[in-house]
Write a protein that holds these residues in place. Structure first.
Motif, PDB file in Angstrom:
ATOM      1  N   ASN A  43       0.869  -1.171   0.000  1.00  0.00           N
ATOM      2  CA  ASN A  43       0.000   0.000   0.000  1.00  0.00           C
ATOM      3  C   ASN A  43       0.906   1.220   0.000  1.00  0.00           C
ATOM      4  O   ASN A  43       1.433   1.621   1.035  1.00  0.00           O
ATOM      5  N   CYS A  46       0.850   4.284   2.526  1.00  0.00           N
ATOM      6  CA  CYS A  46       1.290   4.223   3.926  1.00  0.00           C
ATOM      7  C   CYS A  46       2.621   3.505   4.050  1.00  0.00           C
ATOM      8  O   CYS A  46       3.287   3.608   5.069  1.00  0.00           O
ATOM      9  N   ASP A  48       2.820   0.166   3.738  1.00  0.00           N
ATOM     10  CA  ASP A  48       2.566  -1.182   4.269  1.00  0.00           C
ATOM     11  C   ASP A  48       2.959  -2.232   3.235  1.00  0.00           C
ATOM     12  O   ASP A  48       2.704  -2.068   2.044  1.00  0.00           O
ATOM     13  N   CYS A  71       1.981  -0.299   9.231  1.00  0.00           N
ATOM     14  CA  CYS A  71       1.264   0.242  10.387  1.00  0.00           C
ATOM     15  C   CYS A  71       0.461  -0.850  11.098  1.00  0.00           C
ATOM     16  O   CYS A  71       0.216  -1.916  10.539  1.00  0.00           O
ATOM     17  N   SER A  74      -2.713  -2.207   9.235  1.00  0.00           N
ATOM     18  CA  SER A  74      -2.478  -3.091   8.083  1.00  0.00           C
ATOM     19  C   SER A  74      -2.076  -4.484   8.548  1.00  0.00           C
ATOM     20  O   SER A  74      -2.544  -5.491   8.005  1.00  0.00           O
ATOM     21  N   ARG A 132      -6.662   5.396   7.087  1.00  0.00           N
ATOM     22  CA  ARG A 132      -6.238   4.013   7.375  1.00  0.00           C
ATOM     23  C   ARG A 132      -7.079   2.951   6.679  1.00  0.00           C
ATOM     24  O   ARG A 132      -6.841   1.756   6.863  1.00  0.00           O
ATOM     25  N   CYS A 135      -5.178   0.737   4.466  1.00  0.00           N
ATOM     26  CA  CYS A 135      -4.329  -0.152   5.281  1.00  0.00           C
ATOM     27  C   CYS A 135      -5.132  -1.377   5.712  1.00  0.00           C
ATOM     28  O   CYS A 135      -4.655  -2.508   5.648  1.00  0.00           O
TER      29      CYS A 135
END
Ligand code: ZN
Length: 154
Positions: A43, A46, A48, A71, A74, A132, A135
């Motif tokens: 992703n 972010c 991830d 994060c 995720s 988020r 995520c």
């Protein structure tokens, strides 16, 4: 003090407990032998990253491994997927992917679906944090795409 949730203060306590538990103790993260697919997804919004492996026999997930970094949302969401998917039929898991998508969009989900997904409903807390949502979806949509891309597995 820095929040372990990385700025997710305000998440319901129960949801937070489930998410932190999966973040700190990810389920089914050990690599598996002879997977039908073994892919990395990410992703970029972010940073991830996830590696998803699965062994699928007769349209059922015999084994799954999900590991990665990124994060808390995720990684916890991916762990919820890994726990849920093991031993389940592909169509059941795809239905859960739809439920997760609907939940994160803020749509109502049925009582039956809610019973069916159990702890996964902790992810609905994430919709308070729109940044988020990608995520939280990474593992679920990634699994969905990988299964469809590898339909020749059995
Ligand atoms: Zn993230």
């Amino acid at each position: 003090m820095i929040s372990p949730m990385g700025g997710l203060d305000g998440l319901d306590d129960l949801y937070e407990a489930i998410i932190l538990d999966h973040y700190h103790n990810p389920r089914n993260k050990n690599f598996i032998k002879d997977p039908d697919f073994d892919e990395e997804i990410n992703n970029p919004f972010c940073g991830d990253e996830l590696r998803i492996q699965a062994k699928i026999i007769d349209d059922k997930v015999k084994e799954i491994s999900v590991s990665g970094r990124g994060c808390a949302i995720s990684q916890a969401s991916a762990s919820l997927l890994a726990e849920y998917a093991e031993g389940k039929k592909i169509n059941e898991i795809f239905h859960a992917v739809d439920i997760v998508r609907s939940m994160l969009k803020g749509e109502e989900i049925s009582e039956e679906d809610r019973d069916n997904i159990k702890d996964i409903d902790a992810l609905q807390g994430v919709r308070k944090f729109p940044i988020r949502i990608k995520c939280a979806l990474l593992g679920w949509t990634g699994f969905y795409d990988l299964v469809n891309a590898n339909r020749g597995y059995s």
